[in-house]
Design a protein around this motif. Structure first.
Motif, short mmCIF file in Angstrom:
data_model
loop_
_atom_site.label_atom_id
_atom_site.label_comp_id
_atom_site.label_asym_id
_atom_site.label_seq_id
_atom_site.Cartn_x
_atom_site.Cartn_y
_atom_site.Cartn_z
N GLU A 1 4.92 -15.47 9.30
CA GLU A 1 5.45 -16.43 8.35
C GLU A 1 6.28 -15.72 7.28
OE1 GLU A 1 2.01 -18.39 6.80
OE2 GLU A 1 1.41 -19.14 8.77
N GLU A 2 7.36 -16.33 6.88
CA GLU A 2 8.17 -15.76 5.81
C GLU A 2 7.45 -15.95 4.48
OE1 GLU A 2 12.36 -16.29 5.43
OE2 GLU A 2 12.55 -16.72 7.59
N ARG A 3 7.35 -14.86 3.75
CA ARG A 3 6.72 -14.88 2.44
C ARG A 3 7.62 -14.14 1.46
NH1 ARG A 3 1.17 -16.72 2.67
NH2 ARG A 3 1.08 -17.61 4.74
N THR A 4 7.39 -14.39 0.20
CA THR A 4 8.15 -13.66 -0.82
C THR A 4 7.54 -12.28 -1.02
OG1 THR A 4 6.78 -14.42 -2.66
CG2 THR A 4 8.64 -15.85 -2.01
N GLU A 5 8.31 -11.42 -1.65
CA GLU A 5 7.78 -10.10 -1.97
C GLU A 5 6.57 -10.23 -2.90
OE1 GLU A 5 9.02 -5.93 -4.17
OE2 GLU A 5 10.62 -7.28 -3.50
N THR A 6 6.62 -11.19 -3.80
CA THR A 6 5.49 -11.41 -4.72
C THR A 6 4.24 -11.80 -3.94
OG1 THR A 6 6.99 -12.07 -6.49
CG2 THR A 6 4.69 -12.78 -6.69
N ASP A 7 4.38 -12.70 -2.96
CA ASP A 7 3.24 -13.09 -2.13
C ASP A 7 2.65 -11.89 -1.41
OD1 ASP A 7 3.53 -15.75 -2.83
OD2 ASP A 7 4.64 -16.29 -1.00
N ALA A 8 3.52 -11.04 -0.88
CA ALA A 8 3.06 -9.85 -0.16
C ALA A 8 2.32 -8.90 -1.10
CB ALA A 8 4.25 -9.14 0.48
N ARG A 9 2.83 -8.73 -2.30
CA ARG A 9 2.17 -7.85 -3.26
C ARG A 9 0.81 -8.40 -3.69
NH1 ARG A 9 5.22 -3.70 -5.02
NH2 ARG A 9 7.46 -3.81 -4.63
N VAL A 10 0.72 -9.70 -3.87
CA VAL A 10 -0.55 -10.33 -4.24
C VAL A 10 -1.58 -10.13 -3.12
CG1 VAL A 10 -1.67 -12.57 -4.65
CG2 VAL A 10 0.44 -11.99 -5.86
N LEU A 11 -1.19 -10.34 -1.88
CA LEU A 11 -2.10 -10.15 -0.75
C LEU A 11 -2.53 -8.69 -0.65
CD1 LEU A 11 -3.62 -11.24 1.70
CD2 LEU A 11 -1.53 -10.86 3.05
N HIS A 12 -1.58 -7.79 -0.77
CA HIS A 12 -1.91 -6.36 -0.68
C HIS A 12 -2.91 -5.97 -1.77
CE1 HIS A 12 -1.33 -2.02 -1.36
NE2 HIS A 12 -1.29 -2.00 -0.04
N GLU A 13 -2.68 -6.43 -2.98
CA GLU A 13 -3.59 -6.14 -4.09
C GLU A 13 -4.98 -6.72 -3.83
OE1 GLU A 13 -4.53 -4.76 -8.13
OE2 GLU A 13 -3.13 -4.19 -6.56
N ALA A 14 -5.03 -7.95 -3.32
CA ALA A 14 -6.32 -8.60 -3.04
C ALA A 14 -7.12 -7.84 -1.98
CB ALA A 14 -6.10 -10.04 -2.60
N VAL A 15 -6.42 -7.27 -1.04
CA VAL A 15 -7.09 -6.52 0.03
C VAL A 15 -7.49 -5.13 -0.45
CG1 VAL A 15 -6.75 -5.44 2.30
CG2 VAL A 15 -5.94 -7.77 1.89
N SER A 16 -6.60 -4.44 -1.14
CA SER A 16 -6.79 -3.01 -1.36
C SER A 16 -7.24 -2.59 -2.76
CB SER A 16 -5.49 -2.28 -1.03
OG SER A 16 -4.46 -2.69 -1.91
N HIS A 17 -7.25 -3.49 -3.72
CA HIS A 17 -7.58 -3.11 -5.10
C HIS A 17 -8.91 -2.35 -5.16
CE1 HIS A 17 -9.23 -3.66 -9.16
NE2 HIS A 17 -7.95 -3.64 -9.55
N ALA A 18 -8.87 -1.21 -5.87
CA ALA A 18 -10.11 -0.46 -6.07
C ALA A 18 -10.56 -0.68 -7.51
CB ALA A 18 -9.86 1.03 -5.82
N PRO A 19 -11.75 -1.10 -7.74
CA PRO A 19 -12.86 -1.24 -6.81
C PRO A 19 -13.15 -2.68 -6.37
CG PRO A 19 -13.73 -1.26 -9.03
CD PRO A 19 -12.20 -1.16 -9.14
N ASN A 20 -12.31 -3.65 -6.76
CA ASN A 20 -12.65 -5.06 -6.58
C ASN A 20 -12.02 -5.75 -5.38
OD1 ASN A 20 -14.22 -5.12 -9.02
ND2 ASN A 20 -12.29 -5.09 -10.14
N GLY A 21 -11.25 -5.04 -4.59
CA GLY A 21 -10.60 -5.66 -3.43
C GLY A 21 -11.58 -5.98 -2.32
N VAL A 22 -11.15 -6.83 -1.43
CA VAL A 22 -12.00 -7.25 -0.32
C VAL A 22 -12.29 -6.08 0.63
CG1 VAL A 22 -12.15 -8.80 1.67
CG2 VAL A 22 -11.24 -9.65 -0.50
N PHE A 23 -11.28 -5.29 0.95
CA PHE A 23 -11.50 -4.17 1.87
C PHE A 23 -12.45 -3.12 1.31
CE2 PHE A 23 -10.12 -0.34 4.27
CZ PHE A 23 -10.60 -0.75 5.50
N PRO A 24 -12.33 -2.71 0.05
CA PRO A 24 -13.33 -1.77 -0.48
C PRO A 24 -14.75 -2.33 -0.41
CG PRO A 24 -11.41 -1.73 -1.88
CD PRO A 24 -11.21 -2.87 -0.90
N TRP A 25 -14.91 -3.63 -0.63
CA TRP A 25 -16.26 -4.21 -0.53
C TRP A 25 -16.75 -4.10 0.91
CZ3 TRP A 25 -19.04 -7.79 2.14
CH2 TRP A 25 -20.31 -8.06 1.65
#
Length: 98
Positions: A69-93
């Protein structure tokens, strides 16, 4: 999450484990958390951590087809942050449960 299932014996102690094993071949993150037996633990973690809960609300609706799906750069950055944020991202958990 599949590693957790194997180590915990969660699916092998159930006669319908083959069905549950087949269910693991999904990109439905909510379903995978459930199959891994982490609903209560993840719910408690999200209740105690507003950032993790907010990041989960971004990540949980991702589907395999989302990558097309086409997304904006902002959408991509928000998703990346939600996944990878240390220590509160989903992937670190998730990694903390390996």
């Amino acid at each position: 999450m599949l590693k957790h299932l194997g180590e915990s014996g969660a699916i092998y102690s159930d006669p319908s484990y083959l069905k549950k094993l087949a269910d693991c071949w999904t990109h439905d993150l909510t379903k995978l958390v459930n199959l891994a037996g982490l609903d209560a633990d993840f719910g408690a973690a999200r209740g105690a951590n507003a950032a993790l809960d907010g990041f989960w609300s971004v990540v949980k609706d991702w589907k395999e087809t989302s990558r097309y799906e086409e997304r904006t750069e902002t959408d991509a950055r928000v998703l990346h942050e939600a996944v990878s944020h240390a220590p509160n991202g989903v992937f670190p958990w998730i990694q903390s449960r390996w």
